[in-house]
Design a protein around this motif. Structure first.
Motif, PDB file in Angstrom:
ATOM      1  N   ALA A  34       0.807  -1.229   0.000  1.00  0.00           N
ATOM      2  CA  ALA A  34       0.000   0.000   0.000  1.00  0.00           C
ATOM      3  C   ALA A  34       0.841   1.281   0.000  1.00  0.00           C
ATOM      4  N   PRO A  35       1.955   1.343   0.738  1.00  0.00           N
ATOM      5  CA  PRO A  35       2.760   2.580   0.709  1.00  0.00           C
ATOM      6  C   PRO A  35       3.298   2.937  -0.682  1.00  0.00           C
ATOM      7  N   PHE A  36       3.303   1.997  -1.601  1.00  0.00           N
ATOM      8  CA  PHE A  36       3.773   2.272  -2.968  1.00  0.00           C
ATOM      9  C   PHE A  36       2.691   2.960  -3.797  1.00  0.00           C
ATOM     10  N   GLY A  37       1.476   3.084  -3.228  1.00  0.00           N
ATOM     11  CA  GLY A  37       0.383   3.721  -3.947  1.00  0.00           C
ATOM     12  C   GLY A  37      -0.313   2.800  -4.923  1.00  0.00           C
ATOM     13  N   LEU A  38      -0.153   1.501  -4.734  1.00  0.00           N
ATOM     14  CA  LEU A  38      -0.753   0.530  -5.652  1.00  0.00           C
ATOM     15  C   LEU A  38      -1.831  -0.273  -4.951  1.00  0.00           C
ATOM     16  N   THR A  39      -2.964  -0.412  -5.609  1.00  0.00           N
ATOM     17  CA  THR A  39      -4.018  -1.293  -5.116  1.00  0.00           C
ATOM     18  C   THR A  39      -3.654  -2.720  -5.495  1.00  0.00           C
ATOM     19  N   GLU A  40      -4.361  -3.665  -4.917  1.00  0.00           N
ATOM     20  CA  GLU A  40      -4.126  -5.074  -5.244  1.00  0.00           C
ATOM     21  C   GLU A  40      -4.283  -5.322  -6.741  1.00  0.00           C
ATOM     22  N   ALA A  41      -5.315  -4.764  -7.340  1.00  0.00           N
ATOM     23  CA  ALA A  41      -5.536  -4.975  -8.780  1.00  0.00           C
ATOM     24  C   ALA A  41      -4.337  -4.500  -9.593  1.00  0.00           C
ATOM     25  N   ARG A  42      -3.751  -3.388  -9.188  1.00  0.00           N
ATOM     26  CA  ARG A  42      -2.629  -2.813  -9.937  1.00  0.00           C
ATOM     27  C   ARG A  42      -1.353  -3.617  -9.747  1.00  0.00           C
ATOM     28  N   TRP A  43      -1.035  -3.978  -8.494  1.00  0.00           N
ATOM     29  CA  TRP A  43       0.199  -4.727  -8.308  1.00  0.00           C
ATOM     30  C   TRP A  43       0.091  -6.143  -8.858  1.00  0.00           C
ATOM     31  N   LEU A  44      -1.118  -6.692  -8.869  1.00  0.00           N
ATOM     32  CA  LEU A  44      -1.280  -8.020  -9.478  1.00  0.00           C
ATOM     33  C   LEU A  44      -0.980  -7.989 -10.971  1.00  0.00           C
ATOM     34  N   VAL A  45      -1.416  -6.941 -11.652  1.00  0.00           N
ATOM     35  CA  VAL A  45      -1.112  -6.816 -13.084  1.00  0.00           C
ATOM     36  C   VAL A  45       0.390  -6.699 -13.291  1.00  0.00           C
ATOM     37  N   LEU A  46       1.047  -5.828 -12.520  1.00  0.00           N
ATOM     38  CA  LEU A  46       2.488  -5.643 -12.676  1.00  0.00           C
ATOM     39  C   LEU A  46       3.253  -6.934 -12.393  1.00  0.00           C
ATOM     40  N   LEU A  47       2.906  -7.619 -11.305  1.00  0.00           N
ATOM     41  CA  LEU A  47       3.589  -8.871 -10.981  1.00  0.00           C
ATOM     42  C   LEU A  47       3.347  -9.924 -12.043  1.00  0.00           C
ATOM     43  N   ASN A  48       2.118  -9.993 -12.530  1.00  0.00           N
ATOM     44  CA  ASN A  48       1.801 -10.985 -13.546  1.00  0.00           C
ATOM     45  C   ASN A  48       2.616 -10.754 -14.811  1.00  0.00           C
ATOM     46  N   LEU A  49       2.710  -9.515 -15.233  1.00  0.00           N
ATOM     47  CA  LEU A  49       3.492  -9.202 -16.425  1.00  0.00           C
ATOM     48  C   LEU A  49       4.975  -9.495 -16.199  1.00  0.00           C
ATOM     49  N   ALA A  50       5.480  -9.167 -15.017  1.00  0.00           N
ATOM     50  CA  ALA A  50       6.895  -9.383 -14.732  1.00  0.00           C
ATOM     51  C   ALA A  50       7.233 -10.869 -14.624  1.00  0.00           C
ATOM     52  N   ARG A  51       6.372 -11.631 -13.997  1.00  0.00           N
ATOM     53  CA  ARG A  51       6.664 -13.046 -13.744  1.00  0.00           C
ATOM     54  C   ARG A  51       6.365 -13.942 -14.946  1.00  0.00           C
ATOM     55  N   ARG A  52       5.351 -13.600 -15.692  1.00  0.00           N
ATOM     56  CA  ARG A  52       4.905 -14.501 -16.757  1.00  0.00           C
ATOM     57  C   ARG A  52       5.153 -13.943 -18.152  1.00  0.00           C
ATOM     58  N   GLY A  53       5.797 -12.802 -18.202  1.00  0.00           N
ATOM     59  CA  GLY A  53       6.148 -12.229 -19.493  1.00  0.00           C
ATOM     60  C   GLY A  53       5.129 -11.227 -19.976  1.00  0.00           C
ATOM     61  N   ASP A  54       5.647 -10.099 -20.468  1.00  0.00           N
ATOM     62  CA  ASP A  54       4.725  -9.107 -20.998  1.00  0.00           C
ATOM     63  C   ASP A  54       4.602  -9.308 -22.504  1.00  0.00           C
ATOM     64  N   GLY A  55       3.862  -8.427 -23.151  1.00  0.00           N
ATOM     65  CA  GLY A  55       3.593  -8.598 -24.571  1.00  0.00           C
ATOM     66  C   GLY A  55       2.353  -9.432 -24.817  1.00  0.00           C
ATOM     67  N   ILE A  56       1.570  -9.633 -23.781  1.00  0.00           N
ATOM     68  CA  ILE A  56       0.335 -10.413 -23.852  1.00  0.00           C
ATOM     69  C   ILE A  56      -0.809  -9.466 -24.237  1.00  0.00           C
ATOM     70  N   THR A  57      -1.817  -9.992 -24.895  1.00  0.00           N
ATOM     71  CA  THR A  57      -2.962  -9.148 -25.247  1.00  0.00           C
ATOM     72  C   THR A  57      -3.785  -8.847 -24.002  1.00  0.00           C
ATOM     73  N   GLN A  58      -4.542  -7.745 -24.065  1.00  0.00           N
ATOM     74  CA  GLN A  58      -5.411  -7.381 -22.945  1.00  0.00           C
ATOM     75  C   GLN A  58      -6.382  -8.509 -22.645  1.00  0.00           C
ATOM     76  N   THR A  59      -6.935  -9.128 -23.674  1.00  0.00           N
ATOM     77  CA  THR A  59      -7.906 -10.213 -23.487  1.00  0.00           C
ATOM     78  C   THR A  59      -7.272 -11.392 -22.759  1.00  0.00           C
ATOM     79  N   ALA A  60      -6.071 -11.776 -23.184  1.00  0.00           N
ATOM     80  CA  ALA A  60      -5.388 -12.907 -22.548  1.00  0.00           C
ATOM     81  C   ALA A  60      -4.981 -12.567 -21.118  1.00  0.00           C
ATOM     82  N   LEU A  61      -4.576 -11.316 -20.876  1.00  0.00           N
ATOM     83  CA  LEU A  61      -4.204 -10.907 -19.528  1.00  0.00           C
ATOM     84  C   LEU A  61      -5.419 -10.935 -18.606  1.00  0.00           C
ATOM     85  N   ALA A  62      -6.553 -10.469 -19.089  1.00  0.00           N
ATOM     86  CA  ALA A  62      -7.782 -10.517 -18.284  1.00  0.00           C
ATOM     87  C   ALA A  62      -8.127 -11.964 -17.937  1.00  0.00           C
ATOM     88  N   ALA A  63      -8.000 -12.861 -18.902  1.00  0.00           N
ATOM     89  CA  ALA A  63      -8.286 -14.279 -18.649  1.00  0.00           C
ATOM     90  C   ALA A  63      -7.302 -14.848 -17.636  1.00  0.00           C
TER      91      ALA A  63
END
Length: 160
Positions: A34-63
């Protein structure tokens, strides 16, 4: 609800425990981030992209995150305004957008990863590696059962 038999009681308790542990673990991590100014939804997106690779489509990321597209769009809009992600036209489909972490996001992700490692260490302190390995093996089998049921439901078949 449990029916009183030992097996039914254990299975019911397992389901409750998994849900409670997941919620409490995430809440603890959310508190630390929380002190970083990120909600759970936001940090989950960042972690997901960092851990599983970015360059994914919005649709695939939502899934992948198991959220609705419009919910993800709002989160991506905020992350993009902060300079953490950028959307690019997908080369294979000009209507689709791929999501990429920016260089500005990488130090933030490293801080999030550090907090996640600290939370993990705190939570799992004192549990022998052998027990964690057995627990992980069981949870992987539970996850495989869920995946099978989801696949069956997706195929239009009913599952019990």
């Amino acid at each position: 609800m449990p029916d009183g038999s030992g097996l039914a009681q254990t299975r019911w308790q397992l389901g409750v425990a998994i849900g409670q542990i997941a919620r409490r673990w995430r809440a603890r991590l959310d508190q630390r981030i929380a002190p970083f100014g990120l909600t759970e939804a936001r940090w989950l997106v960042l972690l997901n992209l960092a851990r599983r690779g970015d360059g994914i489509t919005q649709t695939a990321l939502a899934a992948r995150l198991r959220i609705e597209g419009p919910t993800l769009v709002r989160t991506l809009d905020w992350l993009e305004r902060q300079g953490f992600v950028e959307r690019r036209t997908a080369p294979q489909d000009r209507r689709a957008k791929t999501i990429h972490l920016t260089d500005q996001a990488r130090p933030v992700v490293m801080r999030i990863e550090g907090e996640a490692a600290a939370v993990r260490a705190d939570i799992l302190a004192g549990i022998p590696e052998e027990e964690l390995a057995v627990c992980l093996a069981v949870l992987q089998r539970v996850a495989a059962g869920l995946a099978r049921l989801e696949e069956e439901a997706g195929d239009g078949r009913r599952s019990a």
